[in-house]
Every structure is written in structure tokens, then in C-alpha cells.
Motif scaffolding. Sequence first.
Motif, PDB file in Angstrom:
ATOM      1  N   PRO A 144       0.809  -1.224   0.000  1.00  0.00           N
ATOM      2  CA  PRO A 144       0.000   0.000   0.000  1.00  0.00           C
ATOM      3  C   PRO A 144       0.842   1.273   0.000  1.00  0.00           C
ATOM      4  N   ASP A 145       2.087   1.165   0.428  1.00  0.00           N
ATOM      5  CA  ASP A 145       2.970   2.337   0.485  1.00  0.00           C
ATOM      6  C   ASP A 145       3.941   2.385  -0.688  1.00  0.00           C
ATOM      7  N   TYR A 146       3.664   1.595  -1.734  1.00  0.00           N
ATOM      8  CA  TYR A 146       4.601   1.532  -2.854  1.00  0.00           C
ATOM      9  C   TYR A 146       4.743   2.884  -3.536  1.00  0.00           C
ATOM     10  N   ASP A 147       5.981   3.264  -3.769  1.00  0.00           N
ATOM     11  CA  ASP A 147       6.316   4.481  -4.506  1.00  0.00           C
ATOM     12  C   ASP A 147       7.663   4.231  -5.171  1.00  0.00           C
ATOM     13  N   PRO A 148       7.727   4.286  -6.504  1.00  0.00           N
ATOM     14  CA  PRO A 148       9.012   3.995  -7.173  1.00  0.00           C
ATOM     15  C   PRO A 148      10.137   4.920  -6.730  1.00  0.00           C
ATOM     16  N   ARG A 149       9.805   6.096  -6.199  1.00  0.00           N
ATOM     17  CA  ARG A 149      10.845   7.009  -5.733  1.00  0.00           C
ATOM     18  C   ARG A 149      11.656   6.414  -4.579  1.00  0.00           C
ATOM     19  N   ASN A 150      11.021   5.506  -3.834  1.00  0.00           N
ATOM     20  CA  ASN A 150      11.724   4.885  -2.714  1.00  0.00           C
ATOM     21  C   ASN A 150      12.713   3.816  -3.154  1.00  0.00           C
ATOM     22  N   HIS A 151      12.729   3.509  -4.457  1.00  0.00           N
ATOM     23  CA  HIS A 151      13.587   2.433  -4.962  1.00  0.00           C
ATOM     24  C   HIS A 151      14.634   2.941  -5.946  1.00  0.00           C
ATOM     25  N   VAL A 152      14.693   4.241  -6.161  1.00  0.00           N
ATOM     26  CA  VAL A 152      15.655   4.834  -7.098  1.00  0.00           C
ATOM     27  C   VAL A 152      16.616   5.715  -6.306  1.00  0.00           C
TER      28      VAL A 152
END
Length: 634
Positions: A144-152
Motif C-alpha cells: 500500500p505504500d509503494y512508490d518507485p521514488r523509494n527504490h531509485v
Amino acid sequence: MDNFEKDGASPPTAIDTPASYYYGDDATRLPPIPEDLEEHLRAKGVRRSALGQVADAVEDEFDHRRRTMGGVDQFWLVLSDVTDFNPVRSASSDCTSIETLRGIVTEEDVIEQHKELVDKFPRLRQKVDGLGRLWHGAVFVDDPDYDPRNHVFRCSLPAPAGKVELDDLIGDVLSRGWDLTRPLWDVTLIDNYHDGEQVVSVLVTRAHHTLSDGQGFVISQLYLTSYFDDFAKQVRTGLDKFRKAKRGLLPPSEYKPALKPLDPFAASAIFGPFIHLFLAILFWLTSVWQAILSSQIWSNYEAARTIIFFLLTFWRTEKLYPEFPSGYSHSSGSNTHKREYAGSRIFSLQDIKAIQQAFSGPRPGAAVAGVPRERRQNAVRGKGHVTLNDVICAVMADVVAGMVADKPEPSSVLGRVRRAVNRIFPPRLSFMIPVSIRKPGDLSMRNLSTMSIVNLPPPPVRALNTDATVRELHAHIHRCRYELALFKHSSWPKFWFRLIELCAQTPILFPLSWFRRVHDASNPFTRLFRAALIEPIITTLLESPVAVLTNIPGPTKPITTSNVEIATWHALPPQAGAGTLAIGVLSYAGGVSLAIAGDRIPGGEGVARELCARFEGRFALYVERAREVLERQD
């Protein structure tokens, strides 16, 4: 006669007939208001309630089984929990892609790309849930908290921002652990790399092996490039060709070159149907022979040899490090998070073809003897043909054997005994090689690979020198080709894949799941049994090979990502046990490159870089000898 018949009216239907027609005008005779069936059954007893609970439980069970991740996906997580091989903390189970770019790619470019990528591959926005259970396997659930910014992530190299600094930083990136409460992938953007060719950006993309095998991971990366549509078209073309082959609809020469004289008759209205029927029967008879009879014979022979070689050599396998530290492992000790990386230069496919042409056949130059230079491209196809994998593995075996021979004398007693025995009986060089069982046309991001051990013969001591003769190199390549041919025909890796895929989805059926650390509190024998038996066996198996070695074919022409050309492309498989290496071979734009990663062990730093340098030198020797053979044929 009823009144409505006398009056000539139509008789009422069951739908518009009032209740008073049947029951009269007495309200007490009207039918009762229907009560809720569930309430009625509940009032009569608990039978419906129990059946309902059973039905709900069965429905939930089927739904859970449908969503449970594959058995091989589960295997990677279980393996990290019951042994010191810990890909969650040590990050040694990454599938990694390293792309150097001829231009600027921004953080926003990468984020926007991956917003589209998750629509194609939903696993990238999911996390692992339900770990440690015995009756139900883990599942992927949407974060539910997925955000691609957290993985780049974005970072810069220290001056002078060259290849040495890049390799060191990539080693640090590979050392990052994984947080299982988040989706298991990340991208590191390096924005200031310079190697003299105007390459100013690097993308390092990682994904945990639970998400996909190496092939599926590379497919997901191709989706972000200009090549994906062409790639998907090639896959569809290959799938269509395979379907035609099963029905005997291809030209006879595509089944076997010796059948080329039948090609004109295959198009005939009279002879064509009979020829296609013959080809279909030939295809299926050959498939049955290879899958059932020939495959089983070779599989059992190869399995017996692998077991024998393992029992004779696992205890005396020497690592490439000068002195493997006692007690070193992938556990949570101080060495866990340190890894090193090195990438090779690009080797021309034309040079590899020259080696193939020179060393294919029963003797050097036999495959192209009497063949004009312009027709040599197809001349090497036949008995004794040397493939790209044969060349790479032969050169790698030379390099590994040379590095082991050049190690200083070990200081430990066991090390000295091992070295003395190996001088008399040189051990085979064990490589763990992935085996794809992906069906034609499958572009999914899943684990559809298994593995097997290949025991390559070490070259003669004299052949390790730079004055190795053509015949010595030819003999060594064909000994490696024989071992790889046995490996390719074995069906045991596929059997083990199917077994793990079936059992590991229900952990109670998968013995390794019984000894997970989460069960230590409830069963005191779990830790004892794991430490006394499970960990030693698994650790020995994982540390027995020199490296995990994989070869992935890539695009044959330069491609772009975010409208920027990819200059070089490297790929890495996961690493096995402590002290082993991960070696990835990827062909791209007319060249082949190596990527090597391993543990950064105190006293053994730089092994990956040295291996790359030695491979480059040894490969040049093979090319030189191959040119000599071809010049004599001219």
C-alpha cells in the motif's frame, strides 16, 4: 365452467394471479412472508453454519493456493533462513544489470520508466507476506505504500570517476541488503562516470531472485528499451516456427540440412502432404527419443559422474582467494556486507567466430579445410562444432586453474594437505550453471530456471603458459565441450525444479521448511538439528563450485533507454556460497562482456579484477592461435 371462461376472458397466469385466487379473501390463509433461508437454517440447527464455514475455508484455501508464490521463489527465502547463505542480508542472490549510457539520464526518467514497468510486471510493486508458515507458503501482496521514488537512488563517483571508481561503487551497491517489508528491487543512477568515450551515466538495477530468474529479469529490463518490440516479434516468430515444426510444416532442410533435396517436393500438391507427414513423425520420434530414452541414459551417466567428482573433490576445492579465512560465511558477521565487482572489456564476436572456425572439428582447422573464406560462416556447423559457451568455459577454466596454481603456499595444515593432494590428482573445476526451462514465447518475470554442476577438466600445467600450442588449446576446448554436452542433455535439473516447485509451495512438504529459525522457540530440537546437519550439508554444496556462470544473449545491435544509447551492458547472476564468484556473460551489439562479483575478503581483495584481466589476456592467446590456423587454411 369457471366464470372467466364464461365471460370469454383469458385465464390468469402464475405471475399475475393474486394470492386470494388460491387462498380466498381470508388474510389468515395468505402465504407467509418468506423468511431468510440462512436464518431459517440457523434456527433449525448448526448444520448450515458448519457447512458454510467449511465452504468458506475451502474457498479461501483455493484462493491462497492461487496466490502463493512459486516453489522456487519460496526456495530462495527458505534457503536464506535455514543456512548461513543469507541473500536477504548479504544481497548475494541479486540478479543485476549494469548499463553504461552515452548521455544524461535523470532520476525522473528512471522513475517514470518504472511507473510503466510495474503495469507490465506487477511483482515490482508487491512485497512478500506470510513468511515462516508450515501449512501455507508466502505470497506476494500489493504494497500500500509503494512508490518507485523509494527504490531509485542517485550517487556520484569520486574523482577521477573512472572504471576503478565505478567498479568499487558497484561493489558497494551489490553489498546492500534487502528489506522484506518492501518490494525487492532498486535502481542506482550514477551520473558522472567518464571512460574517455563520453559515457556519463550508469544504471545499476537489482532484483531479488525471489522475483525472477536471470532471463526473466533481463526481459523486464528490455521492456524499458527501444528493443523490446523487436524482441517480442522475434519471440513470436520463433514460437510460430516451433509450432510449425511440430506439425511438419517447415521446409525439410530446416529439420536437417541433409534433407535439403526434398525442399522443392515439399511445395508440391502431390508429394507435399506426404513429406510434411513424414517430417511431423520424424520430429515427434526424435523428441521422444531425446526426452525419454537418450536423455535418461545420458542423464543418469552425467548424474553419476557429478556425484563421484563431488565426493572426490569437495573437501579439497581451493578458492581463488590467497587464504580463505577460517569460519568465513554469509552469516551476519563483519564480512557479510562487503562485495567487490569488476567488468571486462568487450570481446568481439568476430574473434569468437574465428576461434570457433579454427577449433571446431576433430583437429584444428578441420571444419574450414578447403572452404573459401566467404563461405566459412556456415562451415563450422556440424559434428564437433564449438559454441560460444564452449569457448568462454574453456578460457575461464584456464584462468581459474592458473590463478589457483599461482596462489601462495597455504599456512594451515588442511591447506597444505589439500595442495599436496591436488598436485598429484588435479581436481575438476566445478561451475554452477543455470538451466532455463522457460517455454518458447514466455516473457514473464518468474523463476523458470534450475541449476546443475559442470565439472570442467583443468588444462595441463604446460598449457597454462603463453606458449601453449594450437593442439593443446584444441584438445582442451573439446574436453570442455564434452562436459557441457553432457550437462545439456541431462534431465535431472528439470526433475529437481519440478519437485521443488511442487513441494515448496506447501512448506510442510518441503523438509528445509521444518528447520526455519522462526520455529526455534516452539521446538528446541530445530536449532540443534539445523546446526548439526542442515547447515553443514547446504554450506558444503553451495561452497563446492568455483562460481555461478551464466550466459545471456542480448540485442545484436545498439539500443536506447530513455532515448539515450546504451554503450555497454553487463549482467550478473546470484552468488552461491561464501568465497565463490558470480560470473555473467552477456552478448550485446556485436560483442561479449564479462561481469564478475564476489566477496570482499580481507587479504583477498581484487580477485574479481584480476580474474577479468587474466581472462582478457588468455582470450587474446586463443584468438592469436585461431588466426594462425585460419591463415594456414588460406
